[in-house]
Design an enzyme around this catalytic site. Structure first.
Site, mmCIF file in Angstrom:
data_model
loop_
_atom_site.group_PDB
_atom_site.id
_atom_site.type_symbol
_atom_site.label_atom_id
_atom_site.label_comp_id
_atom_site.label_asym_id
_atom_site.label_seq_id
_atom_site.Cartn_x
_atom_site.Cartn_y
_atom_site.Cartn_z
ATOM 1 N N VAL A 69 0.813 -1.226 0.000
ATOM 2 C CA VAL A 69 0.000 0.000 0.000
ATOM 3 C C VAL A 69 0.847 1.278 0.000
ATOM 4 O O VAL A 69 0.321 2.361 -0.204
ATOM 5 C CB VAL A 69 -1.007 0.045 1.172
ATOM 6 C CG1 VAL A 69 -2.040 -1.057 1.042
ATOM 7 C CG2 VAL A 69 -0.296 0.000 2.523
ATOM 8 N N TYR A 96 0.596 -2.707 23.753
ATOM 9 C CA TYR A 96 0.011 -2.338 22.455
ATOM 10 C C TYR A 96 0.573 -0.990 21.995
ATOM 11 O O TYR A 96 0.619 -0.694 20.799
ATOM 12 C CB TYR A 96 -1.523 -2.323 22.531
ATOM 13 C CG TYR A 96 -2.169 -2.469 21.179
ATOM 14 C CD1 TYR A 96 -1.915 -3.591 20.376
ATOM 15 C CD2 TYR A 96 -3.020 -1.487 20.682
ATOM 16 C CE1 TYR A 96 -2.505 -3.727 19.131
ATOM 17 C CE2 TYR A 96 -3.616 -1.619 19.429
ATOM 18 C CZ TYR A 96 -3.350 -2.741 18.657
ATOM 19 O OH TYR A 96 -3.921 -2.869 17.414
ATOM 20 N N LYS A 151 -4.923 2.894 16.012
ATOM 21 C CA LYS A 151 -6.242 2.279 15.822
ATOM 22 C C LYS A 151 -7.357 3.276 16.173
ATOM 23 O O LYS A 151 -8.444 3.223 15.588
ATOM 24 C CB LYS A 151 -6.381 1.007 16.665
ATOM 25 C CG LYS A 151 -5.497 -0.150 16.189
ATOM 26 C CD LYS A 151 -5.816 -0.618 14.777
ATOM 27 C CE LYS A 151 -5.165 -1.954 14.435
ATOM 28 N NZ LYS A 151 -5.270 -2.286 13.003
HETATM 29 P P1 NAD Z 1 -1.248 -10.749 9.608
HETATM 30 O O1 NAD Z 1 0.213 -10.609 9.850
HETATM 31 O O2 NAD Z 1 -1.743 -12.051 9.151
HETATM 32 O O3 NAD Z 1 -1.768 -9.634 8.590
HETATM 33 C C1 NAD Z 1 -1.185 -8.364 8.514
HETATM 34 C C2 NAD Z 1 -1.119 -8.053 7.048
HETATM 35 O O4 NAD Z 1 -0.674 -6.707 6.846
HETATM 36 C C3 NAD Z 1 -0.143 -8.962 6.278
HETATM 37 O O5 NAD Z 1 -0.827 -9.621 5.243
HETATM 38 C C4 NAD Z 1 0.868 -7.987 5.712
HETATM 39 O O6 NAD Z 1 1.335 -8.365 4.434
HETATM 40 C C5 NAD Z 1 0.008 -6.733 5.612
HETATM 41 N N1 NAD Z 1 0.808 -5.530 5.388
HETATM 42 C C6 NAD Z 1 1.733 -4.960 6.208
HETATM 43 N N2 NAD Z 1 2.300 -3.898 5.579
HETATM 44 C C7 NAD Z 1 1.693 -3.798 4.360
HETATM 45 C C8 NAD Z 1 1.843 -2.931 3.251
HETATM 46 N N3 NAD Z 1 2.739 -1.939 3.251
HETATM 47 N N4 NAD Z 1 1.063 -3.126 2.159
HETATM 48 C C9 NAD Z 1 0.151 -4.128 2.125
HETATM 49 N N5 NAD Z 1 -0.022 -4.999 3.146
HETATM 50 C C10 NAD Z 1 0.748 -4.834 4.241
HETATM 51 O O7 NAD Z 1 -1.939 -10.316 10.984
HETATM 52 P P2 NAD Z 1 -3.479 -10.040 11.368
HETATM 53 O O8 NAD Z 1 -3.519 -10.145 12.832
HETATM 54 O O9 NAD Z 1 -4.368 -10.856 10.536
HETATM 55 O O10 NAD Z 1 -3.648 -8.493 11.026
HETATM 56 C C11 NAD Z 1 -4.714 -7.992 10.252
HETATM 57 C C12 NAD Z 1 -5.337 -6.773 10.931
HETATM 58 O O11 NAD Z 1 -6.010 -7.200 12.109
HETATM 59 C C13 NAD Z 1 -4.354 -5.696 11.376
HETATM 60 O O12 NAD Z 1 -4.921 -4.426 11.122
HETATM 61 C C14 NAD Z 1 -4.274 -5.916 12.874
HETATM 62 O O13 NAD Z 1 -3.910 -4.745 13.581
HETATM 63 C C15 NAD Z 1 -5.703 -6.307 13.148
HETATM 64 N N6 NAD Z 1 -5.974 -6.961 14.422
HETATM 65 C C16 NAD Z 1 -5.292 -8.069 14.787
HETATM 66 C C17 NAD Z 1 -5.582 -8.689 15.994
HETATM 67 C C18 NAD Z 1 -4.816 -9.898 16.432
HETATM 68 O O14 NAD Z 1 -4.847 -10.197 17.625
HETATM 69 N N7 NAD Z 1 -4.168 -10.611 15.572
HETATM 70 C C19 NAD Z 1 -6.589 -8.173 16.817
HETATM 71 C C20 NAD Z 1 -7.278 -7.048 16.415
HETATM 72 C C21 NAD Z 1 -6.956 -6.448 15.219
#
Ligand code: NAD
Length: 254
Positions: free
Chosen positions: A65, A155, A162
């Site tokens: 992105v 965090y 967020k």
């Molecule tokens: P994940 O590591 O599987 O996914 C994170 C994704 O972000 C990856 O696919 C990575 O390639 C992508 N990414 C990072 N930089 C990027 C860039 N420059 N361009 C395009 N893609 C990019 O982990 P996840 O936990 O599935 O994270 C997904 C979302 O969920 C995030 O926003 C995270 O903050 C949020 N989230 C996660 C949790 C948790 O506990 N895992 C809880 C609440 C929210």
């Protein structure tokens, strides 16, 4: 109760089979949506492409992105192939490790700007490109975390990031409501993903939820996927501007 048959959905954020985006992609597909799935770079492609192929994604394309040209090319491809988009799912976040692991007070200007750009402004950039493709309405979804509202140990600066993401959801929902485009955030409890492995003492966060959440259950990929599929459906088009807690009720506990 609802079907996504024939709907076109773009899912950004699949890194592997533990990714929240993968749980959502699977659920969207199960309800009948046609999918576009992106991978971050060549290194990620080897993990993402087999998953995307497994669920018959019609478009599999690179997207970092921070590269505007890649985002333009992706939306051009969607426009050419589908001529429209019904659902956009943004499930990505990033913060440089040294800033993520330090105090908010000490976060560098550059680290903060990077975290905000990749985790928040990228959603705006995508929604802006999706808007003309959602002439018949659509659903834009992102993924947040409760550390936006309450101080969660370790965090750190992702809390303010967020918070900005959630506010962005509300403003964009207000701006796009009359076009029948909804904007919502899913807010799951802690889930063991690659992004989560960057957060210190993450297991402690999970243990806390398992102990204190009313259901005593951790959030599963299927929980988030089912909720995303519902919000993607026309049945939910009047639900907008919300942060949907999918955390076993953890957030109601004192
Ligand atoms: P994940 O590591 O599987 O996914 C994170 C994704 O972000 C990856 O696919 C990575 O390639 C992508 N990414 C990072 N930089 C990027 C860039 N420059 N361009 C395009 N893609 C990019 O982990 P996840 O936990 O599935 O994270 C997904 C979302 O969920 C995030 O926003 C995270 O903050 C949020 N989230 C996660 C949790 C948790 O506990 N895992 C809880 C609440 C929210």
């Amino acid at each position: 109760m609802f079907s996504l048959k024939g709907q076109k959905a773009l899912v950004v954020g699949v890194a592997n089979e533990h990714s929240i985006a993968w749980g959502c992609a699977r659920a969207l597909r199960e309800q009948g949506a046609d999918l576009a799935i992106t991978y971050l770079n060549e290194k990620a492609e080897q993990f993402v492409r087999p998953l995307a192929e497994e669920i018959g994604a019609e478009i599999i394309a690179p997207l970092d992105v921070s590269e505007d040209a890649e985002m333009d090319a992706l939306f051009a491809q969607i426009s050419e192939k589908w001529g429209r988009l019904d659902t956009l799912l943004h499930a990505i976040a990033f913060c440089p490790a040294e800033d993520l692991h330090g105090r908010v007070v000490d976060c560098s200007r550059k680290g903060f700007a990077t975290a905000m750009d990749i985790s928040v402004h990228s959603f705006m950039r995508m929604v802006r490109r999706a808007e003309p493709l959602m002439a018949n309405g659509g659903s834009c979804l992102t993924v947040s975390y409760y550390g936006s509202v309450r101080v969660m140990e370790n965090y750190n600066v992702m809390g303010p990031v967020k918070a900005a993401l959630e506010s962005t959801v509300r403003y964009m929902a207000a701006e796009l409501g009359d076009k029948d485009i909804s904007v919502n955030a899913l807010s799951p409890g802690p889930m063991k993903t690659r992004a989560a492995s960057g957060i210190a003492e993450f297991d402690k966060m999970m243990d806390d939820v398992a102990e204190r959440a009313p259901t005593h259950q951790l959030t599963k990929l299927e929980d988030v996927g089912a909720y995303a599929a519902f919000l993607a459906s026309p049945s939910a088009r009047n639900v907008t501007g919300c942060v949907h807690m999918i955390d076993g009720g953890f957030h109601i506990m004192g």
